[in-house]
Scaffold this motif. Structure first.
Motif, PDB file in Angstrom:
ATOM      1  N   CYS A 169       0.826  -1.201   0.000  1.00 52.65           N
ATOM      2  CA  CYS A 169       0.000   0.000   0.000  1.00 52.65           C
ATOM      3  C   CYS A 169       0.859   1.249   0.000  1.00 52.65           C
ATOM      4  O   CYS A 169       1.815   1.358   0.757  1.00 52.65           O
ATOM      5  N   GLN A 188      -0.414   4.140   0.758  1.00 47.94           N
ATOM      6  CA  GLN A 188      -0.956   5.058   1.760  1.00 47.94           C
ATOM      7  C   GLN A 188      -0.395   4.728   3.140  1.00 47.94           C
ATOM      8  O   GLN A 188       0.276   3.711   3.330  1.00 47.94           O
ATOM      9  N   ASN A 189      -0.711   5.599   4.083  1.00 49.75           N
ATOM     10  CA  ASN A 189      -0.056   5.477   5.393  1.00 49.75           C
ATOM     11  C   ASN A 189      -1.054   5.669   6.541  1.00 49.75           C
ATOM     12  O   ASN A 189      -0.677   6.236   7.583  1.00 49.75           O
ATOM     13  N   CYS A 190      -2.268   5.171   6.376  1.00 55.66           N
ATOM     14  CA  CYS A 190      -3.311   5.335   7.393  1.00 55.66           C
ATOM     15  C   CYS A 190      -2.782   4.878   8.757  1.00 55.66           C
ATOM     16  O   CYS A 190      -2.257   3.764   8.883  1.00 55.66           O
ATOM     17  N   TYR A 199      -4.039   3.791  11.390  1.00 57.47           N
ATOM     18  CA  TYR A 199      -4.652   2.647  12.085  1.00 57.47           C
ATOM     19  C   TYR A 199      -4.335   1.302  11.436  1.00 57.47           C
ATOM     20  O   TYR A 199      -4.611   0.259  12.015  1.00 57.47           O
ATOM     21  N   CYS A 200      -3.770   1.294  10.242  1.00 59.18           N
ATOM     22  CA  CYS A 200      -3.758   0.056   9.442  1.00 59.18           C
ATOM     23  C   CYS A 200      -2.383  -0.592   9.350  1.00 59.18           C
ATOM     24  O   CYS A 200      -1.384   0.078   9.070  1.00 59.18           O
ATOM     25  N   LEU A 212      -1.239  -2.391   7.062  1.00 58.93           N
ATOM     26  CA  LEU A 212      -0.672  -2.425   5.708  1.00 58.93           C
ATOM     27  C   LEU A 212      -0.016  -1.097   5.326  1.00 58.93           C
ATOM     28  O   LEU A 212       0.552  -0.973   4.242  1.00 58.93           O
ATOM     29  N   ARG A 213      -0.076  -0.111   6.204  1.00 65.35           N
ATOM     30  CA  ARG A 213       0.466   1.229   5.890  1.00 65.35           C
ATOM     31  C   ARG A 213       1.922   1.126   5.423  1.00 65.35           C
ATOM     32  O   ARG A 213       2.666   0.264   5.860  1.00 65.35           O
ATOM     33  N   GLY A 217      -4.326  -3.364  -0.597  1.00 66.30           N
ATOM     34  CA  GLY A 217      -3.813  -2.031  -0.332  1.00 66.30           C
ATOM     35  C   GLY A 217      -3.817  -1.245  -1.631  1.00 66.30           C
ATOM     36  O   GLY A 217      -4.160  -1.786  -2.693  1.00 66.30           O
ATOM     37  N   GLU A 218      -3.452   0.011  -1.567  1.00 72.30           N
ATOM     38  CA  GLU A 218      -3.379   0.790  -2.811  1.00 72.30           C
ATOM     39  C   GLU A 218      -2.056   0.464  -3.498  1.00 72.30           C
ATOM     40  O   GLU A 218      -1.023   1.076  -3.222  1.00 72.30           O
TER      41      GLU A 218
HETATM   42 FE1  SF4 Z   1      -5.120   2.807   4.356  1.00 70.30          FE
HETATM   43 FE2  SF4 Z   1      -6.356   0.829   2.923  1.00 70.30          FE
HETATM   44 FE3  SF4 Z   1      -3.710   1.247   2.709  1.00 70.30          FE
HETATM   45 FE4  SF4 Z   1      -4.665   0.244   4.951  1.00 70.30          FE
HETATM   46  S1  SF4 Z   1      -4.744  -0.728   2.979  1.00 70.30           S
HETATM   47  S2  SF4 Z   1      -3.091   1.866   4.752  1.00 70.30           S
HETATM   48  S3  SF4 Z   1      -6.651   1.300   5.118  1.00 70.30           S
HETATM   49  S4  SF4 Z   1      -5.358   2.696   2.118  1.00 70.30           S
END
Ligand code: SF4
Ligand code: SAM
Ligand code: FES
Length: 345
Positions: A60, A62-64, A66-67, A69-70, A106-107
């Motif tokens: 992924c 992204q860097n959310c 809470y997640c 997979l960030r 993930g993205e």
């Molecule tokens: Fe955010 Fe989805 Fe990536 Fe998790 S998998 S970090 S929720 S975008």
């Protein structure tokens, strides 16, 4: 309290204050859950729709916060399935009787539009409904997936508190998430969204706003789950959401949106060993068993304690069918599209 529940059951309409009142105690509210169960039965019946979930990449950009997979989480072994593996898992899922495949990841930009279109076309050729849950894309990308045959899209708003959203999802904008949901609706997808319950800084008022938002955009599916802190993320020390509050948000969503599809989420069962069955008896009518094979199940580690990580797709299919039958419900043989009903009749 009882008169608010009765109002919700019969008018499917509540004010923000009324919703907050029902959320305000962390006690189990059997009257609320029973009312949501009756509305579920009246509008969407006793059938439970199963969706076979393929978690095809844990990479992924992204860097959310809470997640698991960030992108900044270095403690996770990363994987992406090959196109052949994805198609193979979908074919196996069909042989277990699934009528819908959900592709989630993930993205991961390496799955470009032509690759995704190829995967979508192959799965649609198996006569399955197809849901995507692959994050924020441009309108053109969403249009291209739709053109290839995708039917539904899951993209949780996570929270409608804009400031909280942008604090928890660095580099992402609330406006863009809303734009995505709008584009998906306009392009003719069945649109699923939802929220996390128990995010640090989240208030009951903002959860009430979330429920009213789901109704305002006329979402077709709503997935609600507790936030479960992951030790490999910046929110490792957070308290997380409770099972009861998540169940209340879910039950209220059913009361206000009687004809939509609502999954009993995996995260619910992570907090309570009977979580999905309790959810199915409190408004839910969908379950999304994992049909990913092998070690990938363990590596799609959003949060700790995720269920079914050492089980096989065949075992999960038999397990969940047994549980559903055990409460007098049955697995649907249909695709499980939303059947819009006139509300208030
Ligand atoms: Fe955010 Fe989805 Fe990536 Fe998790 S998998 S970090 S929720 S975008
Ligand atoms: N990347 C896509 C996206 O974000 O929409 C799809 C995959 S993402 C892992 C799916 C969902 O996992 C998110 O919408 C989020 O609500 C949920 N999730 C992430 N971290 C979680 C956690 N720690 N506890 C519970 N759910 C979590
Ligand atoms: Fe996976 Fe029960 S659904 S073990």
């Amino acid at each position: 309290m009882l008169n608010i529940i009765a109002k919700a059951e019969h008018t499917h309409d509540l004010t923000k204050d009324e919703i907050v009142k029902l959320l305000a105690t962390d006690e189990y509210n059997q009257e609320l859950f029973a009312a949501a169960d009756r509305v579920r039965k009246r509008f969407v019946g006793d059938e439970v729709h199963l969706r076979g979930l393929i978690e095809f990449s844990n990479i992924c950009k992204q860097n959310c916060l809470y997640c698991g997979l960030r992108r900044d989480n270095q403690n996770l072994k990363r994987y992406r399935l090959t196109v052949e593996q994805i198609i193979d898992f979908a074919r196996k899922a069909k042989s277990y009787g699934y009528k819908t495949i959900v592709l989630q990841s993930g993205e991961d930009s390496s799955f470009d539009v032509p690759t995704m279109q190829h995967i979508i076309r192959e799965i649609k050729a198996m006569d399955m409904a197809l849901t995507l849950s692959i994050g924020e894309k441009t309108r053109e990308e969403y249009a291209a997936y739709k053109e290839a045959g995708a039917d539904r899209y899951l993209l949780r708003i996570e929270t409608t508190d804009k400031a909280l959203y942008e604090a928890l999802d660095p580099g992402m904008s609330f406006e863009n998430r809303m734009r995505c949901l709008r584009d998906l609706k306009e392009l003719g997808y069945e649109v699923g969204t939802g929220c996390l319950v128990g995010l640090p800084g989240q208030t009951l008022e903002s959860l009430a706003d979330d429920i009213l938002f789901f109704k305002a955009i006329d979402a077709d599916m709503i997935g609600i789950g507790p936030f479960i802190p992951n030790p490999d993320t910046p929110l490792a020390g957070a308290k997380g959401g409770t099972f009861t509050l998540s169940l209340k948000v879910m039950a209220l969503t059913r009361l206000l949106m009687p004809d939509i599809n609502i999954p009993a989420t995996t995260a619910m069962e992570t907090l309570d060993p009977h979580g999905r069955i309790i959810a199915l008896q409190s408004g839910a009518n969908v379950v999304m068993p994992n049909v990913t094979e092998g070690e990938y199940r363990q590596l799609y580690a959003l949060y700790p304690g995720k269920i079914c990580i050492n089980d096989t797709p065949a075992h999960c299919r038999a397990c969940i069918t047994g549980k559903i039958n055990g409460i007098g419900r049955k697995v649907s043989a249909g695709y499980g599209y939303r059947q819009k009903k006139k509300i208030g009749q």
